[in-house]
Design an enzyme around this catalytic site. Structure first.
Site, PDB file in Angstrom:
ATOM      1  N   ARG A 149       1.002  -1.194   0.186  1.00 13.12           N
ATOM      2  CA  ARG A 149       0.162   0.004   0.043  1.00 13.12           C
ATOM      3  C   ARG A 149       0.901   1.467   0.098  1.00 13.12           C
ATOM      4  O   ARG A 149       2.219   1.123   0.402  1.00 13.12           O
ATOM      5  CB  ARG A 149      -0.860  -0.026   1.252  1.00 13.12           C
ATOM      6  N   LYS A 173      -1.896  -2.111   7.997  1.00 15.82           N
ATOM      7  CA  LYS A 173      -3.282  -1.628   8.721  1.00 15.82           C
ATOM      8  C   LYS A 173      -3.123  -1.927  10.172  1.00 15.82           C
ATOM      9  O   LYS A 173      -3.107  -3.144  10.383  1.00 15.82           O
ATOM     10  CB  LYS A 173      -4.538  -1.920   7.983  1.00 15.82           C
ATOM     11  N   HIS A 245      -2.024   2.362  -5.956  1.00 16.86           N
ATOM     12  CA  HIS A 245      -2.828   1.064  -5.573  1.00 16.86           C
ATOM     13  C   HIS A 245      -2.882  -0.017  -6.916  1.00 16.86           C
ATOM     14  O   HIS A 245      -2.985  -1.213  -6.795  1.00 16.86           O
ATOM     15  CB  HIS A 245      -3.951   1.218  -5.340  1.00 16.86           C
ATOM     16  N   ARG A 248       0.007  -2.425  -6.586  1.00 17.33           N
ATOM     17  CA  ARG A 248      -0.405  -3.583  -5.813  1.00 17.33           C
ATOM     18  C   ARG A 248      -1.467  -4.502  -6.499  1.00 17.33           C
ATOM     19  O   ARG A 248      -1.222  -5.667  -6.157  1.00 17.33           O
ATOM     20  CB  ARG A 248      -1.011  -2.675  -4.499  1.00 17.33           C
ATOM     21  N   HIS A 271      -3.728  -9.091   3.687  1.00 21.81           N
ATOM     22  CA  HIS A 271      -5.316  -9.112   3.888  1.00 21.81           C
ATOM     23  C   HIS A 271      -5.725  -9.929   5.081  1.00 21.81           C
ATOM     24  O   HIS A 271      -5.129 -10.961   5.235  1.00 21.81           O
ATOM     25  CB  HIS A 271      -5.955  -9.609   2.638  1.00 21.81           C
ATOM     26  N   TYR A 280      -9.122 -10.572  -6.936  1.00 19.20           N
ATOM     27  CA  TYR A 280      -8.066 -10.508  -7.779  1.00 19.20           C
ATOM     28  C   TYR A 280      -8.247 -11.801  -8.962  1.00 19.20           C
ATOM     29  O   TYR A 280      -7.516 -11.959  -9.534  1.00 19.20           O
ATOM     30  CB  TYR A 280      -6.682 -10.698  -7.280  1.00 19.20           C
TER      31      TYR A 280
END
Length: 299
Positions: A149, A173, A245, A248, A271, A280
């Site tokens: 990210r 995150k 992004h 990514r 994730h 994806y």
């Protein structure tokens, strides 16, 4: 609106200390609430966070729907639901005015991607004769080869580089850390930047460990990364709207197309849920047919 700001500050502390969310996430949550505060101020509605009702919230959402798309609208509603749930949790309110508010249905948009040729063209368009050329090349190579990210990229530290082991430590995150493999070619470009550019910079106090620096010797901003990519896309006449992004997305897509399993990609992307990674799975039918023919016992 001082009353709102007081509760907003308490809520921010709750997100920071109790839930351990990153500053970027806290800013995004706060932005949703500040939109509601601005609406109340503009319409001179004197309702505190403890007294505001569903009808006022509905008026706000109706006005918001004419300004933003369904995705942004859903995010704001989600942010408000979290805020009022916190007020109920802390016994400031008995119920939430968001209980009957529905989030608009948002179609699952497949992420845009770049081909390997387009990525090579973008990176190849970097002017290495300019002061920040080596930095920008190392930056984009890292963004793509590690699937980061943009917030993770600009937060990378020298102490996060474990090149002998072939990994970089990423803080994602919620301040969750993960180790992501980094290829030899990307290591080479990072080392070139460190040893030929960064070493000659005057680094501001407090930023000595930051990897990517701006001209003033401070941490690179996310906005600067967006600008670099936008300028390169314009330079090669790329007919796509791209952002950090996109690199990514391309990282995950190219891994999947070349046979990597979804669980491994999930771990590298950081994730929390495998369902997030499943976005994806936008492979063409020909590739899926090949997978079936190669691996199914009844082919």
């Amino acid at each position: 609106m001082a009353n709102w700001q007081s509760y907003l500050k308490e809520y921010q502390n709750y997100l920071r200390l109790e839930r351990g969310l990153s500053e970027n996430t806290i800013v995004n949550y706060s932005f949703d609430i500040e939109k509601l505060i601005l609406f109340l101020d503009q319409h001179q509605i004197e309702e505190s966070p403890l007294k505001i009702g569903e009808e006022t919230i509905q008026q706000f959402i109706y006005e918001l729907s004419g300004q933003v798309n369904a995705t942004s609208q859903a995010r704001v509603i989600s942010g408000l639901k979290s805020f009022f749930s916190y007020l109920v949790f802390e016994d400031y309110r008995e119920d939430s005015p968001m209980e009957l508010i529905e989030v608009p249905k948002v179609g699952r948009k497949l992420p845009d991607t770049l081909s390997t040729v387009e990525i090579d063209q973008l990176i190849g368009a970097i002017d290495l004769s300019k002061e920040q050329g080596e930095r920008n090349r190392a930056m984009l190579e890292t963004l793509y080869s590690c699937g980061l990210r943009v917030s993770e990229l600009v937060s990378l530290k020298l102490s996060d580089l474990f090149f002998e082991e072939g990994f970089v430590k990423i803080t994602g995150k919620g301040n969750k850390q993960r180790f992501v493999p980094v290829g030899k070619s990307t290591q080479k470009y990072i080392n070139l930047y460190i040893n030929e550019v960064r070493v000659h910079q005057e680094i501001q106090k407090g930023f000595e460990d930051m990897l990517f620096l701006n001209r003033r010797g401070k941490q690179l901003t996310r906005a600067m990364v967006f600008t670099v990519i936008k300028d390169l896309a314009k330079k090669i006449n790329l007919n796509k709207v791209i952002s950090p992004h996109t690199f990514r997305h391309s990282f995950a897509t190219h891994l999947l197309e070349n046979g990597a399993d979804l669980r491994s990609i999930q771990l590298m992307l950081g994730h929390e849920s495998i369902t997030t990674t499943e976005v994806y799975m936008h492979l063409d039918r020909k590739f899926l047919s090949e997978v079936l023919n190669n691996y199914h016992p009844r082919k």
